[in-house]
Structure formats: structure tokens, C-alpha cells
Design an enzyme around this catalytic site. Structure first.
Site, PDB file in Angstrom:
ATOM      1  N   HIS A 148       9.517  -6.234  33.501  1.00  0.00           N
ATOM      2  CA  HIS A 148       9.008  -5.293  32.505  1.00  0.00           C
ATOM      3  C   HIS A 148      10.194  -4.627  31.797  1.00  0.00           C
ATOM      4  CE1 HIS A 148       9.566  -2.837  36.132  1.00  0.00           C
ATOM      5  NE2 HIS A 148       9.816  -1.838  35.307  1.00  0.00           N
ATOM      6  N   SER A 187       1.597   5.390   1.124  1.00  0.00           N
ATOM      7  CA  SER A 187       1.334   6.477   2.075  1.00  0.00           C
ATOM      8  C   SER A 187       2.555   7.402   2.045  1.00  0.00           C
ATOM      9  CB  SER A 187       1.064   5.923   3.485  1.00  0.00           C
ATOM     10  OG  SER A 187       2.166   5.159   3.949  1.00  0.00           O
ATOM     11  N   HIS A 201       0.850  -1.189   0.000  1.00  0.00           N
ATOM     12  CA  HIS A 201       0.000   0.000   0.000  1.00  0.00           C
ATOM     13  C   HIS A 201       0.884   1.236   0.000  1.00  0.00           C
ATOM     14  CE1 HIS A 201       1.015  -0.380   4.270  1.00  0.00           C
ATOM     15  NE2 HIS A 201       0.798   0.913   4.342  1.00  0.00           N
ATOM     16  N   SER A 206      12.279  -1.570  29.495  1.00  0.00           N
ATOM     17  CA  SER A 206      12.556  -0.163  29.240  1.00  0.00           C
ATOM     18  C   SER A 206      14.066  -0.032  29.026  1.00  0.00           C
ATOM     19  CB  SER A 206      12.070   0.710  30.399  1.00  0.00           C
ATOM     20  OG  SER A 206      12.215   2.081  30.064  1.00  0.00           O
TER      21      SER A 206
END
Length: 901
Positions: free
Chosen positions: A584, A444, A442, A586
Site C-alpha cells: 500500500h 469554475s 468547463h 503513502s
């Protein structure tokens, strides 16, 4: 006595008249002209004039209307009543979209009765939406000039040859696939422009255009040209570049008047010796001497069939340009070096593709930390269109300075967010350019960036191992049961040298490991701790390790805060590594220091790693000190840039070094008696706006003026640079700071405008290589424009000279010729255009009014106002001279006597 109706040729006051009829000031340039395309409501003005002053309007011979006007369709019905009309201009391009591109007009057809205009010789329908040529045009017996460029014409009518008096025809930038045989009946045609269409074949009848002097067929899909072109004995210029030609007839060399032959960017592997011997032939961009490649599956450049489906197009720097893709597929090459390959079957039906190159705007081109922009933004339309097969794109870019820790990717914008495409990079030896290659389904927006090298993997429930390709000693271990559903994890590493840490912290005892950034596509923390292995900081091993000096820092996504989590995790050490567990992701950073509050130091170092050391330069052109070049240059590029510019510019030494972020805005303000045009789109509150990108040219060249009288003295001014939108995290010492409103000041450089000296020789001395006879445009009563006035005007024209020239009535060919003859000097292009027009129109009493209107049409209201001021001064001088010789009193007495009667 009763006041007579004012003829159209006279100026009246601006605004609405007492009867509601619109005023004609500025639009009625002569007694037979109506130039209403300079008004946004020009059609409304015309309709009201036609209603209330029809007897005068139908006498008009020259009419200009904007086809961007919403009342155009209503207006068209009145045009057949203008039986004396000689010139009709219904052009689009008078409005712009939100990106600043010119919009096509609303015109899709013409009323049949328009064919009754037997006096019409000039018709301009450019920048509209015509898909077929209106049939009424073929019934205009006197038509000599026809322009239908920038439309959507697919074909011309079979009886197009009925326009037997046509001398100029331009259909450039349409979608023409073939030409009618009757085109050979245009025996009086002198200029034919069919460039940038989709022509694949020319009829033999083209060779019957015996009076043709210029033929432009560039930017089409021609595989060959007919031998009959050798019959065009009057031909001077033949443009065939950017086609698919595999051969050209040797008979072209026999054309007696030919002075230019353009064959660049074709598929010519051999050229006849007769053609090669011509001194004016141009053949750059052809595969001369190369052998025919054999077809290979999947190689878009392999076969001759692919070569026969190539399009070579100019890049659209400001507006939108386009091409058509069919189910057969094609390869497209833009002048800026961008390539496309549409494989067969990518588009099931013919599809019009539009493209343009945009200057990156940091408000929507969001770079991540440590990203570097390497290209302009390429927009491809229609947005979101789905192709049946992947389309390949090659985008050239500027090679980054840190190839090891960074990688180059093509980034695309979906309308809501940016994402990175799988990218392959290649160095093209012939063009000496780096090219990024990607495949998309596509269209863009696309740009090329350099980012930190990214390693990624899918983490299954069984667990896995991920390590860095930049530093293989950095590993992330996912144990079994760490997640229920598979999730994607990405890892990036930023190496930091011990020298950088020491320089920023001014502490030889501070050391740090490489920066580690981890991210995932899930918002849920892992079910089990993830083990991270980082190398110990340089010079630290398990043998000499002091655990009290080791800190593990956790940073947020933006690097704004750095928390010491050493006491919150279980640390393990080997001889070379530190291992800890997290749930987690980061930023993570391992520091070794005696400092207690390490978070603030880490924040300062992290921010400084994102800054670039730059210098500002402000140079003045040697031949014209009012032309100033401003540039923000990375420190290591300053000397090469200055060396390149030293022949044409002079100026002070570069500014002291300052530091800036990638994508940061800054401004240039001219001070102490120097100013610039405040109407520039990049001028904000009187200051010139810039965006700093380390690998792009942060350069602008502008004209400066001074309100001070420079005939007696020079002006010693200055240009100062100021920060704009500064990130909150900028280090306190990253820029010099002043107190008060200029706290964001960066640097100041001197600008000196020398004492003005007369640049015109009263005895016809040359100016910049030009010599013109004395010119006085206008008349004594209304005010003259002298040679000196025109020079002052020329200084302010700049890059708008082509638009101004076209609006003054110069032809496309004249503009192109002026640009080519003076291609190395913008000043000469402007002077040549302006004074050529002035010479041709010096006897026209309305030439000054035409010049003002052309400036307004070209969006240069500032120059139009300057000309008005010059003319008003001339009127005042004339009145004073009349008063001095006593004529004004006599005239006033006569006027009073007439009024009394």
C-alpha cells in the site's frame, strides 16, 4: 389647538409613528427630497407615505429608491403621479452576494406613464437588468442626464435622438453592438460614455455632436473610427483604449481643444505622424513597428483575424465583470494579465462569461503539504458550462523559489474537490512575468500553485516501471499480476539536504534519504508487493553500512505519525541503494541514525520542512503617522521590501524571526491606547485578520486612532501579532510562547502617534498642497462642520472616497479627474473630493445632512456617527452661548406664553 401635519421637509423621530407610517428621519433631506435608498425597506416606506400623505409626496422633486428592493415593481406604478419630479434614481448595487459582490437591481422595464413626467431632468437606472431601453424615456422632454450603465442593453432605439436636451449620457458596461444614426441629433450632448460594450462600428453621424467635450469609447471592439470625429471641435478628451483599432485618422490631430487622446492596448502597428506629435497621446500596449504575422494553425495569436477579435477588459477585483463570446470565438485580455482564447465554435450560441478575482480563503482553498500558492483565485461563470472546443487560459503567477523540486500547475475546483490541470509554463520577456497555460472544457474556479514534481503512469496487469524525474535513483517496480484492472499511480519526491537534517535535529549523526510519496486512484491494495528503490542517505554506502542504524519509516497521509517498519519488510542493499517491498502507498523515508525512537524525530523534521521563516514589519507613513502598514515578509525578502518603502514610511526594526505554515491565519492587535475601526470585514474580535502565503503580499494599510487626548502628549502604543488557526502538528519550538491567554503570541512592535498639532492655518495656509477658503458647513443652531472637522473625517475615508463622492453627487467624470490628477497620493484624492464638494455646497443649509446620508450609502456608518457627534457638540455649544447671553430664558418664556394660549 389641533396639531398640523408635519411637512416632508422636517425631521421626525425615528421608528414607526403612532399611525404606523414610517418615520422620515434621515431620508427627508429637504422639503422636496426623498432619499429612501438608504433603507432596506425603502419602497415599503414610500408606498405607505404615498397612501397616507399623498398630497405632500406628489410635490417631491428628488427621489432615490433602491432597485434591489423586492417591492420595486409595486412602487413603479405610483411614480407617474409625481408630476414635479426633477431627479429620479432607481439604482441597484445596494445589496451584496455571499462573496461581497454588488448585486444588480430587479428593474427590467418602466411603466409607460413615466413618460408624462415633463419636469424630469435627471434619470439614473444604473446597475439593473435592462435589456432594452424603456420607450417611455424617449417621451421625457426635459431630460438632460441619463445613466443606464451596468445593464444588459444590446441596442438603443432608432429614435434615440428625440432626447434633444440630453447633455450627459452613460451606457458603460452594457452589451451594445451598434448605435442608431439618430445619435447625431443630440446636439446639446456634452459627455458621452459608451465604454466597455461590444461596439464594432460607429455611425458617421457621431461627428454631429458639436458640443461634446468628452467621448469614452474604450473597451469595445472597434476596428476603426469615422473621419467625422474630426468635426467635434469642442472635444477635449477622447478615450479609445482597449479596442481593436488598426488605424486612426490623422485628422484627429486638428481638434483645437483636444487635451487627451487614449489609444493604449489596440492593434495599431503604425500611427500617423500628426498624432504621434501630440504631447497628450497615449499609445502603450500597441504592436507598433511589428510586421503582420502570417496565420498559423492552432496559434491563437497568429493572424490579423484573431487580432480583430480581441477584448481588453479591466479586472474585477471586487465585483463580477463580464464579456460575450460568440460562435466566431475571440481572444480576451484582462488588465491583470490573464488571457483567454475561445476558438471558433467553442460556443454554439452567444454566451455571456463573467469573471472576478478573489482573495484566497484557506477554508475552501485547500493546499496540500508542500504546496505554495502563486496567484489569486480566478472565478469564471457560468459554472459547469460545457464548451464544444477547449478554451485556453493563460494565468500570470509569481515565480517560486524552488524550481527544481517543484512544478507549477493550474488547479481547478469542481464545487467539491480540487484537481490539477495539465499545465505549460512560459516566461514572457516583454511583461517580465511567468504565465501558466491550460486548456479546459468547463468553467469554475482556478488558481496557480507550485507543488512537488509529480510523475505518474498507468499500471497495467503486465506491470511497469515508474521513476522520479527529480531523483532518477528513486524507482518503483510493478511486477506482472500486481493488479487486475489498470490503475493510475503518482510519485512525488522531496529532497532533504544533510545540512537541513543536522540543523533541525542538532545531531551530526542523523542523515536521511529524499522523502518519497506514493498515491493511487484505487482503494484496493496491490495483489503483489511493489518494489521500491531509494538511495542510501548521504555518506552511507554498502561498504560502510551499519544495518542497525538504518530505519525505514512509513508516514500517514498528513505526516502526523511516522512508524518504523524496518522489521516488517525485507531489505536488500546494493552499493548505493536500499530496496524493499510494500503493498500500500503513502510516505516513505529512509533514515540513518543511532537514535532509537526515530519516529518522533522524523515528525519534527517533516513539520519544520513545511515552515517558513518570516519577520513582521509595522511602518508609519511619514506624512501621516496614523496610516500604518503591516506586513508579514519571508526572511529573505525583508531587506528589499524595506528599501522599497523607506522613502514613504518609517518605523522600528522588523520583528525577530518566527516560523509559519503556508496558508496559516494570524492576527494583528493594536494595544496600549491605539485602536482601529472594528467594523472592518477583516476585523475579528478587535484584531485584524491575515492569511500567510509565502509568495503573495501579506500586507494591509490601515488608519489607527487613539482615544487618548493627543493634544498634550504623544501616544506610545504597540501592535502585537498572534497565531490564529494553528495546525495541531506545529513543533513546540516553532513560535515563542507566553503563559496564559497570549500563548499564541508571535511578536510585538511599537507604534507611536505624535502629539497632535493644528494642521489648519487660520490664514488659509496650504494643507498637503491644497489651499481652501474658510469653510463652515451647516449653521450655528444645528452645529457647524469646520475645516478641522473635515480633516478629521478625511483621515477615516480611505479607499471608499470614490463611492462617497458619487453619493455626494459628484459625477463619474469629476471622480475620474480627481483620481487622475492626484494618482500618486490617496490623501490628496480624498481631500480634493471632500473639499471640492464642501466649497460647492457651503451655502446649502442641508449639506451636513447630505454628507451623513452619503456616508451611510457608502457603508461608512462609523463616519456618519462621527459627524453626528460633532454636530451634537455644536448644538450644545450653541445652547450654552444662548444661555450665557440670557436669550434662552426669553425664548422659553415666549414658548410658554404661546403654549398657554
Amino acid at each position: 389647538m389641533q396639531k398640523m401635519a408635519e411637512p416632508l421637509g422636517l425631521r421626525v423621530e425615528c421608528g414607526e409613528g403612532t399611525s404606523g407610517a414610517p418615520a422620515l428621519a434621515g431620508s427627508c433631506l429637504a422639503d422636496n427630497r426623498l432619499n429612501l435608498d438608504v433603507y432596506p425597506d425603502g419602497c415599503r416606506r414610500f408606498l405607505q407615505l404615498f397612501k397616507e400623505r399623498q398630497g405632500e409626496v406628489v410635490q417631491v422633486e428628488f427621489l432615490r429608491l433602491s432597485s434591489n428592493d423586492c417591492l420595486l415593481d409595486t412602487t413603479l406604478g405610483s411614480l407617474p403621479h409625481l408630476k414635479h419630479l426633477k431627479s429620479l434614481v432607481l439604482k441597484g448595487g445596494h445589496a451584496r452576494d455571499e462573496f461581497g459582490s454588488y448585486q444588480h437591481g430587479f428593474l427590467t422595464s418602466l411603466p409607460p406613464d413615466l413618460g408624462s413626467l415633463r419636469c424630469l431632468t435627471h434619470l439614473d437606472l444604473s446597475f439593473n437588468r435592462l435589456s432594452i431601453l424603456p420607450s417611455c424615456i424617449l417621451h421625457l422632454p426635459s431630460l438632460r442626464v441619463l445613466l443606464v450603465s451596468h445593464n444588459s442593453l444590446v441596442t438603443l432605439p432608432e429614435d434615440f435622438g428625440r432626447l434633444s436636451k440630453l447633455t450627459f449620457f452613460s451606457a458603460m458596461k452594457n452589451q451594445l453592438k451598434d448605435l442608431p444614426q439618430s445619435i447625431g441629433e443630440l446636439s446639446m450632448l456634452q459627455d458621452l460614455d459608451l465604454s466597455e460594450n461590444a461596439l464594432e462600428l460607429l455611425p458617421e453621424e457621431v461627428g454631429n455632436l458639436h458640443n461634446c467635450t468628452e467621448l469614452d469609447l474604450s473597451g469595445n471592439r472597434l476596428l476603426s473610427i469615422p473621419d467625422s470625429l474630426a468635426n467635434l471641435k469642442s472635444l477635449r478628451r477622447l478615450h479609445l483604449h482597449s479596442n481593436l483599432l488598426v488605424t486612426v485618422p490623422a485628422s484627429l490631430a486638428s481638434l483645437p481643444n483636444l487635451s487627451r487622446l487614449d489609444l493604449q492596448n489596440n492593434c495599431l502597428r503604425a500611427i500617423p505622424a500628426e498624432i504621434q506629435a501630440l504631447p497628450f497621446v497615449h499609445v502603450r500596449g500597441n504592436p507598433l513597428g511589428e510586421t503582420e504575422p502570417s496565420p498559423q494553425a492552432g496559434n491563437c495569436r497568429a493572424s490579423a483575424a484573431v487580432c480583430s477579435a480581441q477584448l481588453f477588459l479591466h479586472s474585477a477585483q471586487h465585483g463580477v465583470d463580464g464579456f460575450t463570446v460568440t460562435s466566431e470565438g475571440c481572444r480576451v485580455v484582462l488588465a491583470c494579465g490573464i488571457h483567454f482564447y475561445f476558438p471558433p465554435g467553442a460556443a454554439s450560441d452567444p454566451l455571456r462569461i463573467y469573471f472576478r478575482s478573489l482573495t484566497p480563503d484557506p477554508q475552501w482553498v485547500k493546499l496540500r503539504h508542500h504546496d505554495v500558492l502563486l496567484s489569486r483565485v480566478l472565478e469564471l461563470q457560468p459554472h459547469g458550462v460545457q464548451f464544444q472546443q477547449e478554451v485556453q487560459i493563460w494565468m500570470p503567477y509569481i515565480s517560486p523559489q524552488t524550481p527544481h523540486q517543484h512544478e507549477v500547475v493550474v488547479r481547478t475546483f469542481s464545487g467539491q474537490s480540487w484537481s490539477d490541470l495539465k499545465t505549460r509554463v512560459k516566461w514572457k520577456r516583454k511583461s517580465k512575468k511567468c504565465v501558466a497555460h491550460c486548456c479546459v472544457l468547463h468553467f469554475s474556479w482556478f488558481l496557480v500553485v507550485s507543488r512537488l514534481v509529480q510523475n505518474e503512469c498507468k499500471v497495467p496487469a503486465e506491470g511497469t516501471l515508474l521513476f522520479s524525474s527529480v531523483d532518477p535513483n528513486i524507482k518503483v517496480i510493478f511486477p506482472p499480476g500486481v493488479t487486475k484492472e489498470p490503475r493510475s499511480v503518482k510519485l512525488q519526491v522531496l529532497p532533504v539536504s544533510a545540512e537541513e537534517i543536522q540543523e533541525i535535529t542538532a545531531n551530526a549523526g542523523c542523515r536521511a534519504s529524499p522523502l518519497l510519496y506514493l498515491s493511487q486512484d484505487s482503494m484496493v491494495d496491490f495483489l503483489k508487493p511493489v518494489r521500491i528503490q531509494l538511495p542510501l542517505p548521504p555518506g552511507v554506502t554498502g561498504l560502510n553500512l551499519d544495518r542497525s542504524r538504518l530505519h525505514i519509516l512509513h508516514g500517514d497521509l498528513e505526516g502526523q505519525t511516522w512508524n518504523d517498519i524496518t522489521s516488517e519488510v525485507l531489505l536488500e542493499f546494493t552499493h548505493l541503494y536500499a530496496v524493499f517491498e510494500v503493498t500500500h502507498f503513502s510516505w516513505y523515508w529512509l533514515w540513518y541514525t543511532t537514535k532509537t525512537y526515530i519516529g518522533g524525530i522524523a515528525k519534527k523534521v517533516y513539520e519544520r520542512l513545511r515552515l517558513y521563516q518570516v519577520n513582521f514589519i509595522a511602518l508609519q507613513r511619514k506624512r501621516d503617522p496614523e496610516q500604518v502598514l503591516l506586513q508579514c515578509v519571508p526572511k529573505h525578502k525583508v531587506d528589499p521590501v524595506l528599501k522599497k518603502l523607506q522613502d514613504r514610511y518609517r518605523g522600528p526594526e522588523p520583528s525577530d524571526m518566527v516560523e509559519m505554515f503556508e496558508g496559516e491565519q494570524f492576527f494583528a492587535a493594536f494595544e496600549r491606547g491605539i485602536s482601529i475601526d472594528m467594523d472592518r470585514p477583516d476585523c475579528v474580535d478587535g484584531r485584524l485578520s491575515f492569511i500567510f502565503y509565502s509568495h503573495l503580499k501579506n500586507m494591509k494599510e490601515i488608519y489607527v486612532t487613539s482615544p487618548v487626548d493627543r493634544k498634550g502628549q504623544a501616544v506610545k502604543g504597540q501592535v502585537s501579532f498572534y497565531r490564529g488557526a494553528v495546525p495541531d502538528s506545529i513543533p513546540e519550538d516553532a513560535s515563542r510562547r507566553r503563559k496564559g491567554p497570549d500563548s499564541l503570541w508571535l511578536a510585538t512592535l511599537p507604534i507611536k502617534l505624535p502629539q497632535l498639532k493644528p494642521r489648519w492655518d487660520e490664514n488659509l495656509g496650504p494643507l498637503n498642497g491644497f489651499s481652501f477658503p474658510p469653510l463652515n458647513l451647516g449653521n450655528a443652531e444645528t452645529g457647524y462642520l469646520t475645516q478641522a472637522n473635515l480633516l478629521s473625517i478625511a483621515r477615516r475615508v480611505g479607499a471608499d472616497w470614490q463611492s462617497i463622492g458619487l453619493n455626494l453627487g459628484l459625477s463619474y467624470q469629476q471622480i475620474e479627474r480627481i483620481g487622475y490628477n492626484n494618482r500618486e497620493d490617496l490623501n490628496k484624492q480624498i481631500l480634493d473630493m471632500l473639499f471640492s464638494w464642501a466649497q460647492q455646497n457651503s451655502e446649502d443649509p442641508d449639506c451636513v445632512s447630505k454628507l451623513i446620508a452619503a456616508m451611510k450609502e457608502s457603508g461608512r456608518q462609523d463616519i456618519a456617527d462621527e459627524i453626528d457627534a460633532i454636530i451634537e457638540l455644536g448644538r450644545q455649544k450653541y445652547s450654552e452661548s444662548i444661555r450665557r447671553v440670557g436669550l434662552e430664558q426669553e425664548s422659553s418664556t415666549e414658548d410658554s406664553a404661546i403654549a398657554m394660549t
